[in-house]
Motif scaffolding. Sequence first.
Motif, mmCIF file in Angstrom:
data_model
loop_
_atom_site.group_PDB
_atom_site.id
_atom_site.type_symbol
_atom_site.label_atom_id
_atom_site.label_comp_id
_atom_site.label_asym_id
_atom_site.label_seq_id
_atom_site.Cartn_x
_atom_site.Cartn_y
_atom_site.Cartn_z
ATOM 1 N N THR A 72 83.764 38.944 32.278
ATOM 2 C CA THR A 72 82.725 38.179 32.953
ATOM 3 C C THR A 72 82.860 36.695 32.666
ATOM 4 O O THR A 72 82.560 35.845 33.504
ATOM 5 C CB THR A 72 81.348 38.683 32.505
ATOM 6 N N PHE A 73 83.272 36.391 31.456
ATOM 7 C CA PHE A 73 83.335 35.000 31.028
ATOM 8 C C PHE A 73 84.761 34.447 31.055
ATOM 9 O O PHE A 73 85.003 33.316 30.659
ATOM 10 C CB PHE A 73 82.774 34.874 29.608
ATOM 11 N N PHE A 74 85.692 35.258 31.502
ATOM 12 C CA PHE A 74 87.093 34.868 31.484
ATOM 13 C C PHE A 74 87.393 33.992 32.692
ATOM 14 O O PHE A 74 87.146 34.375 33.828
ATOM 15 C CB PHE A 74 87.973 36.116 31.508
ATOM 16 N N THR A 75 87.952 32.828 32.483
ATOM 17 C CA THR A 75 88.271 31.915 33.563
ATOM 18 C C THR A 75 89.699 32.145 34.009
ATOM 19 O O THR A 75 90.639 31.876 33.264
ATOM 20 C CB THR A 75 88.090 30.449 33.108
ATOM 21 N N SER A 76 89.828 32.660 35.174
ATOM 22 C CA SER A 76 91.156 32.996 35.684
ATOM 23 C C SER A 76 91.732 31.851 36.488
ATOM 24 O O SER A 76 91.011 31.141 37.187
ATOM 25 C CB SER A 76 91.074 34.241 36.559
ATOM 26 N N LYS A 77 93.033 31.680 36.348
ATOM 27 C CA LYS A 77 93.716 30.632 37.090
ATOM 28 C C LYS A 77 94.329 31.171 38.383
ATOM 29 O O LYS A 77 95.069 30.478 39.062
ATOM 30 C CB LYS A 77 94.822 30.006 36.222
ATOM 31 N N THR A 78 94.042 32.414 38.685
ATOM 32 C CA THR A 78 94.611 33.021 39.880
ATOM 33 C C THR A 78 93.730 32.779 41.079
ATOM 34 O O THR A 78 92.536 32.533 40.965
ATOM 35 C CB THR A 78 94.772 34.536 39.690
ATOM 36 N N THR A 140 69.844 33.835 43.513
ATOM 37 C CA THR A 140 69.334 32.481 43.250
ATOM 38 C C THR A 140 70.357 31.389 43.555
ATOM 39 O O THR A 140 69.976 30.299 43.979
ATOM 40 C CB THR A 140 68.896 32.347 41.782
ATOM 41 N N GLY A 141 71.648 31.697 43.340
ATOM 42 C CA GLY A 141 72.659 30.660 43.474
ATOM 43 C C GLY A 141 73.459 30.689 44.759
ATOM 44 O O GLY A 141 74.175 29.728 45.055
ATOM 45 N N VAL A 142 73.357 31.777 45.528
ATOM 46 C CA VAL A 142 74.143 31.886 46.767
ATOM 47 C C VAL A 142 73.257 32.180 47.976
ATOM 48 O O VAL A 142 73.217 31.396 48.930
ATOM 49 C CB VAL A 142 75.229 32.982 46.634
ATOM 50 N N LEU A 143 72.554 33.310 47.928
ATOM 51 C CA LEU A 143 71.806 33.743 49.114
ATOM 52 C C LEU A 143 70.604 32.851 49.409
ATOM 53 O O LEU A 143 70.354 32.512 50.574
ATOM 54 C CB LEU A 143 71.365 35.193 48.946
ATOM 55 N N ALA A 144 69.830 32.500 48.375
ATOM 56 C CA ALA A 144 68.649 31.652 48.601
ATOM 57 C C ALA A 144 69.038 30.276 49.141
ATOM 58 O O ALA A 144 68.428 29.800 50.115
ATOM 59 C CB ALA A 144 67.828 31.531 47.328
ATOM 60 N N PRO A 145 70.052 29.588 48.552
ATOM 61 C CA PRO A 145 70.477 28.311 49.154
ATOM 62 C C PRO A 145 70.975 28.476 50.586
ATOM 63 O O PRO A 145 70.714 27.614 51.430
ATOM 64 C CB PRO A 145 71.611 27.855 48.221
ATOM 65 N N TYR A 146 71.678 29.582 50.855
ATOM 66 C CA TYR A 146 72.133 29.818 52.222
ATOM 67 C C TYR A 146 70.953 30.010 53.162
ATOM 68 O O TYR A 146 70.932 29.456 54.272
ATOM 69 C CB TYR A 146 73.035 31.058 52.269
ATOM 70 N N ALA A 147 69.961 30.796 52.738
ATOM 71 C CA ALA A 147 68.768 31.025 53.562
ATOM 72 C C ALA A 147 68.047 29.718 53.846
ATOM 73 O O ALA A 147 67.553 29.485 54.961
ATOM 74 C CB ALA A 147 67.830 32.012 52.865
ATOM 75 N N HIS A 148 67.988 28.859 52.839
ATOM 76 C CA HIS A 148 67.295 27.573 52.993
ATOM 77 C C HIS A 148 68.054 26.667 53.971
ATOM 78 O O HIS A 148 67.452 26.056 54.863
ATOM 79 C CB HIS A 148 67.177 26.901 51.630
ATOM 80 N N LYS A 149 69.366 26.604 53.825
ATOM 81 C CA LYS A 149 70.165 25.762 54.714
ATOM 82 C C LYS A 149 70.117 26.294 56.150
ATOM 83 O O LYS A 149 70.090 25.517 57.104
ATOM 84 C CB LYS A 149 71.607 25.706 54.221
ATOM 85 N N GLN A 604 83.778 32.430 54.551
ATOM 86 C CA GLN A 604 84.592 32.108 53.381
ATOM 87 C C GLN A 604 83.818 31.332 52.321
ATOM 88 O O GLN A 604 84.039 31.515 51.114
ATOM 89 C CB GLN A 604 85.822 31.300 53.809
ATOM 90 N N ARG A 605 82.909 30.500 52.757
ATOM 91 C CA ARG A 605 82.143 29.714 51.784
ATOM 92 C C ARG A 605 81.270 30.620 50.915
ATOM 93 O O ARG A 605 81.225 30.469 49.696
ATOM 94 C CB ARG A 605 81.270 28.679 52.510
ATOM 95 N N LEU A 606 80.590 31.570 51.541
ATOM 96 C CA LEU A 606 79.763 32.506 50.774
ATOM 97 C C LEU A 606 80.621 33.358 49.844
ATOM 98 O O LEU A 606 80.251 33.604 48.690
ATOM 99 C CB LEU A 606 78.966 33.402 51.722
ATOM 100 N N LEU A 607 81.779 33.804 50.336
ATOM 101 C CA LEU A 607 82.661 34.618 49.511
ATOM 102 C C LEU A 607 83.128 33.857 48.281
ATOM 103 O O LEU A 607 83.123 34.383 47.160
ATOM 104 C CB LEU A 607 83.877 35.070 50.333
ATOM 105 N N LYS A 608 83.518 32.600 48.468
ATOM 106 C CA LYS A 608 83.983 31.791 47.335
ATOM 107 C C LYS A 608 82.857 31.519 46.344
ATOM 108 O O LYS A 608 83.074 31.474 45.131
ATOM 109 C CB LYS A 608 84.574 30.484 47.841
ATOM 110 N N GLN A 609 81.630 31.343 46.858
ATOM 111 C CA GLN A 609 80.493 31.109 45.964
ATOM 112 C C GLN A 609 80.191 32.351 45.128
ATOM 113 O O GLN A 609 79.841 32.237 43.946
ATOM 114 C CB GLN A 609 79.264 30.707 46.781
ATOM 115 N N ILE A 610 80.321 33.526 45.725
ATOM 116 C CA ILE A 610 80.065 34.767 44.985
ATOM 117 C C ILE A 610 81.149 35.000 43.942
ATOM 118 O O ILE A 610 80.867 35.403 42.813
ATOM 119 C CB ILE A 610 79.965 35.962 45.954
ATOM 120 N N GLY A 612 83.051 32.651 42.600
ATOM 121 C CA GLY A 612 83.060 31.560 41.625
ATOM 122 C C GLY A 612 81.960 31.656 40.587
ATOM 123 O O GLY A 612 81.096 32.538 40.624
ATOM 124 N N GLY A 613 81.992 30.710 39.667
ATOM 125 C CA GLY A 613 81.040 30.723 38.561
ATOM 126 C C GLY A 613 79.871 29.781 38.710
ATOM 127 O O GLY A 613 78.937 29.807 37.897
#
Length: 617
Positions: A72-78, A140-149, A604-610, A612-613
């Motif tokens: 969960t906390f591992f930062t991957s470079k892939t 809180t970090g993906v769906l709610a901002p998307y709904a607001h926008k 793609q934007r939503l996918l990358k947000q999910i 990402g960290g």
Amino acid sequence: MSKRKHEYRYEYEKEFANVKQSRKGKSYAHCCYCDSDINLEAMGKTAISAHNTTTKHKNFARRIVGNHSMKTFFTSKTLPTKIDYEVAASEGAWAFHTAKHQQSFLSNDCTTQLIKTIFPDSEIVKKFSSARTKSTAIVTGVLAPYAHKKMLSELGDQPFSISVDASNHNEVKLFPLVIRFFSSRVGVRVRILDLRSMPCESSEQIMNFIVSSLEENGLELEKVTSFCADNAVVNFGGCKKKGKNNVFNRLKERTSARLIPIGCPAHILHNAAEKAAERLPVDIETIVLKICSHFKSQTARAESLKQFCSQLEAQYTALPTHTPTRWTTLDNVVEKIIDIWEPLKHHFLSLKCPPRILEEFFKSEQSLIIITFLHSALLVFKKPLLLLQKTTALFPQLADIIDSFKDAISQRRSSEFYGATTAELLKGLKNDHAEMLKSRFQEFYTITMDYIDKWYRPEEHPGNLDWTLLRNRKVKYEEVLEMAKQIDPHIAMADELFDEVSALNSLLENIPDDVFDKDDPEKKWMNILSETDYLPLIYKLVSIVFSIPVSNAFVERVFSLVSAQWTNERNRLREQAVRALIQVRVNLEDFSCPEMHNLISSDQRLLKQIVGGNKYK
């Protein structure tokens, strides 16, 4: 002749759980366990196998297997793979499902493991991980901002109304800010702009909350068409909407545009029924609450009532609850009490020591007559209240709703009609007792009419609105002009308005009969305005009128949603999470869960947000 260079293949991920494509290029794989890149040019898949046998890799692999949560906390470079995005779409859809169906985030800890157990062969499920922390972060970090926008995008530059109210959730006082607007693309939309807690509800604080929320979202107060709230003094300063120390006046002083006051008509009807019933010989609400309290969580008492129902050949039904803040919900309980009147009467009078107020009530020969009258009278309130609570109700329909209600009450009063059953029951009373009750029933009607006339003030609203409902194919320029003078005088002065009305009438004539008769006003305007761009003045007038709410019922719905989400069992929810849940629930209410999965999969934007960290911030 040079040998062919090997490139990374997605099939490698099925065979090796530790690899993904490296950001260094197509000829490299990245090991997620030891955070190193593997050159595939010469050996291809064999290079991965060789890497996995090294001491360094084995040591890291043991640590990862021993503590899986490190991933969960591992930062991957892939770079994320196709399967990663499919997993992200599934996790996003599941988080949406959690919010839409008011499930707890805590339950997702179990759900994640359960899904893995039920579908062990699914490649998506193998990587699926949406326990409480991640699902909360996605909401809180993906769906709610998307709904607001999305809500702000739908609003665009359109005029809109604002509605507010306050409600306590335990020690927290919550203030939702709801906006309503109309556009040819999406029709009428009612959305939540903000939800905050404040320590008190002074007019200055509420006004500052509204103004700051608008500014934070880049919205102009000049675009606000109306302010809707309940009829409390803090909102409007009383029935005449005078005085300076109220929210409406404070907002009006800050804008040059006309601001239309909407003191919630639904509240007015509720209060009118309550005030009128206070003059009946019996306090029916107190009786109802006392009866409901008597049977609540009392199995033995309920069994006694069932026995009396069986003996008297009456159908037993459990009594519904009554909410004092919503006075006309009383009718549901009253109807059930009338249905099982005799069993209830026998039950209470059979008790050794019944509550005195109920003993006197069931012994009185007038009680059934009074409660039957109230049930009949409340039926008149029911239809307009249902119409006022509809999200799709349009402001031009408000006058018809209230006028029809007043006509119904007036007809009953002038005809001395108290209900057919009531009339039959009155015949069994002595003449003087019957006349006394009739006078009280007449008083009920009079108080209702007086209260409506006092608090519902149509003179504060713009007139000549009926043409916007498009009941026929001919719109009169004079009616449009008179409305424009009240709403936007600049439009009234434009000669182009006459030409637009002529063009509108031509369009109306060409609409097929079956379409014109079938479509409601909102749909008609959406079709007309989306197919042409040469009615800008009429578009603005319609947008202003349709943005005005007919009641504050939607804000009350927000409180119900908050109560459903923020329960005693879910008391650890933060205000931020509650606000996000409500934004997703309300502003994305048009999406089903499968539709949300399709949306996320294609965005793609939503996918990358999910993936990402940043969602955890």
